[in-house]
Design an enzyme around this catalytic site. Structure first.
Site, PDB file in Angstrom:
ATOM      1  CE  LYS A 124      11.990 -49.388  13.206  1.00 31.15           C
ATOM      2  NZ  LYS A 124      12.407 -50.597  12.487  1.00 31.15           N
TER       3      LYS A 124
ATOM      4  CD  GLU B  22      23.839 -59.148   5.611  1.00 29.62           C
ATOM      5  OE1 GLU B  22      23.036 -58.205   5.548  1.00 29.62           O
ATOM      6  OE2 GLU B  22      24.465 -59.425   6.668  1.00 29.62           O
TER       7      GLU B  22
ATOM      8  NE  ARG C  23      26.064 -57.271   7.239  1.00 27.88           N
ATOM      9  CZ  ARG C  23      26.230 -56.852   8.490  1.00 27.88           C
ATOM     10  NH1 ARG C  23      26.929 -55.762   8.723  1.00 27.88           N
ATOM     11  NH2 ARG C  23      25.690 -57.510   9.494  1.00 27.88           N
TER      12      ARG C  23
END
Length: 629
Positions: free
Chosen positions: A280, A366, A394
């Protein structure tokens, strides 16, 4: 070459290896330069430069379908598909979207912004291809973080069962699996890439069967032995058991390695998973060295130093939430913090530093977070699930079935409630009131400023009669004085901020300053407007509403949330149910449409949530009522 001149990905198919490497560097330089001005998701995109180039080099978009999970790493894809010239408008009003957008380009075949949806979408597209009898490739790119979402596992299970031809690219940018893979794993990865893996398995099986059987035992257990060897030797055995051909680990920044694996995956029947190891922030030192996630997504920054440009100001609502929770937890051992992969955004990382044994990051899950909070509550603890409004969607079934139905004492700290701006449609937090308000046992609170937020959180933590949602916006507070001692907010009782006799505005949160500005301006025109801080969205202040009805004063509701099923609807329902059919009510809020990206003031202007429009509506509204009287 100028990236702005690149209009179609087919243009790179004739590039030499050297030209592709130069293109990679050009794209990284371009992203670092452009995003230093606009902000955006720099780290994820620097990590997928070679991958995206390899995909467009070997496949034919838009015939072949590229599905990007979450979509924040699709900037390179946008550059290669002719949109480099629009990057000055990235995430700006009416500009280039920060996520894939179907009406923006034919190369964007799936819109997203939330996690873990790519594999299901890819399965749908691949199945449609097979039904129609066409021959396009379907490639889904999903990160190791997104793979923690339950929906991704549901899709993996189904894809493997159906043995559908599609390619899943697992972009592992946290290097979490790298320590577990050594030379043997790399050798097996190369064997598979060369198309020799299946032959190697056959050779192992043949070798095992040639071992002299002592009493026939080894011969009869050869298959079991072969399977156990596979578990010891193959890093992707989990995916193999699900029915995928596993390729990897693959160096995600080595174009040759990428090309070889993609070519092999393309010709392999059934589902293939390529395990990619990427860095990243690759190529920009501040982003590469980021250990906190700052460079995942950020605002403008200084290229030379990596210093993020920030403006001094009052504390953020998220920061006030975290500080309040820490103060409360010092004297209340019941309090537990939960986040779904957003410890930095919600500021729960500060709570975790103070109380490491009482802070849980469950990953992008979630549903699990919501029900886990419920389980904690049944045992007398006080769980606080800090979650963005858009992501709480969600966990909706869990809200209904597990939390509200059992009337459990869970606090939902709903961050980014209201318009969030640059992230656009997928992240605007405008639906939570509508999807929470109709749930039995749910209490919904919304503070007018950061001081009321700390007192509301205190109140919610002391409340033991069911779930409480405390919603607050993105960004900083107003710099109001903060109470040194917490005060209890009376639930179901509103606050009169300004007296008035000609009309009454019922509002809360970010819309209070809008109402106050409108009322002040109308006062100069001879209109007296009352303003009520309706900080308890549910339950309503029944006594106050009945009093307004008896006064026969025109009522306007203003909310930075969806009108359908929102706060204004609740007020109308109350008047209707109690027989107050004469009360004149006008509602202002988010219309029945998805709000795209842009600065919040621009978006509010577009949908009419401004003091100017409030004034206009009141001037039109109030005289009409007076004439009928």
């Amino acid at each position: 070459m100028r990236l702005e001149d690149l209009q179609h990905p087919a243009a790179i198919k004739g590039y030499s290896k050297k030209e592709l490497q130069e293109l990679s560097q050009d794209i990284r330089d371009f992203l670092v330069q452009q995003l230093s001005v606009t902000g955006g998701h720099l780290g994820p995109n620097l990590g997928v430069v070679e991958l995206t180039i390899a995909m467009h080099y070997l496949f034919d978009s838009p015939k072949d379908k590229f599905i990007w999970d979450v979509g924040h790493q699709a900037y390179v894809h946008k550059i290669l598909t002719g949109r480099a010239g629009q990057f000055e408008t990235l995430r700006k009003y009416k500009g280039l979207c920060g996520f894939p957008k179907r009406n923006e380009s034919e190369h964007d075949v799936w819109e997203t912004g939330h996690s873990s949806t790519s594999l299901s979408a890819a399965m749908g597209m691949a199945t449609a291809r097979d039904i129609k009898g066409t021959d396009e490739s379907v490639i889904a790119v999903i990160g190791d973080g997104a793979l923690t979402g339950g929906m991704a596992f549901e899709a993996l299970n189904h894809i493997g069962h159906e043995q559908t031809d599609l390619i899943v690219i697992l972009n592992d940018n946290e290097m979490s699996i790298a320590p577990n893979v050594g030379a043997l794993h790399s050798v097996l990865g190369r064997l598979r890439t060369g198309g020799k893996y299946n032959r190697a398995k056959d050779e192992i099986e043949g070798f095992i069967k040639k071992i002299p059987a002592v009493g026939g035992k080894l011969a009869s257990t050869a298959e079991k032995f072969k399977d156990s060897m596979k578990y010891m030797m193959i890093p992707g055995v989990f995916f193999e058991e699900l029915g995928f051909t596993y390729l990897g680990p693959v160096d995600g920044h080595d174009l040759d390695d990428l090309m070889d694996n993609l070519k092999y995956a393309k010709k392999t029947k059934g589902p293939v998973l390529i395990h990619l190891l990427t860095k990243k922030g690759k190529g920009y030192e501040p982003a590469e060295n980021d250990a906190k996630g700052t460079w995942h997504g950020l605002g403008p920054y200084k290229i030379e130093s990596g210093e993020v440009v920030s403006k001094p100001g009052p504390p953020s609502y998220s920061g006030v939430f975290a500080n309040t929770l820490i103060k409360k937890a010092k004297t209340d051992e019941r309090i537990v913090g939960i986040t779904a992969a957003m410890p930095g955004g919600t500021k729960l990382d500060a709570f975790g530093a103070a109380f490491p044994d009482r802070m849980f990051d469950v990953g992008i899950a979630e549903q699990h977070a919501t029900t886990m909070a419920g389980g904690l509550a049944t045992q007398g603890l006080k769980p606080v699930f800090a979650v963005y409004s858009t992501f709480l969607q969600r966990g909706y079934d869990q809200l209904v079935h597990d939390i509200c139905r059992q009337n459990l004492n869970v606090v939902f700290a709903i961050d980014r409630a209201g318009l969030v701006g640059a992230d656009g449609e997928t992240h605007q937090g405008v639906f939570d009131i509508a999807y929470l308000r109709h749930l039995p046992n749910m209490t919904i609170l919304n503070p007018k400023d950061e001081n009321e937020l700390q007192n509301m959180l205190h109140t919610a933590l002391e409340y033991d009669d069911g779930p409480v949602a405390v919603r607050y916006p993105r960004g900083n507070g107003y710099g109001v004085p903060m109470d040194e001692e917490f005060k209890t907010v009376e639930i179901g009782k509103w606050e009169t901020l300004r007296e008035g006799t000609d009309g009454c505005i019922l509002t809360f949160g970010t819309m209070i300053p809008v109402a106050e500005e409108a009322a002040k301006a109308l006062e100069a025109e001879g209109l007296s407007i009352r303003i009520i801080n309706a900080n308890s969205v549910k339950p309503l202040d029944i006594e106050l509403l009945n009093k307004l009805a008896e006064e026969e004063i025109p009522v306007m509701t203003i909310e930075e949330t969806a009108l359908q099923g929102g706060f204004g609807s609740a007020v109308l329902e109350h008047f209707n149910e109690h027989g107050y059919h004469h009360v004149q009510v006008r509602r202002l809020g988010i219309p029945d449409e998805y709000i795209e990206h842009g600065d919040v003031p621009q978006l509010l202007e577009e949908i009419g949530l401004t003091s100017k429009n409030v004034m206009s509506q009141l001037v039109e509204f109030i005289p009409a009522k007076q004439k009928r009287a």
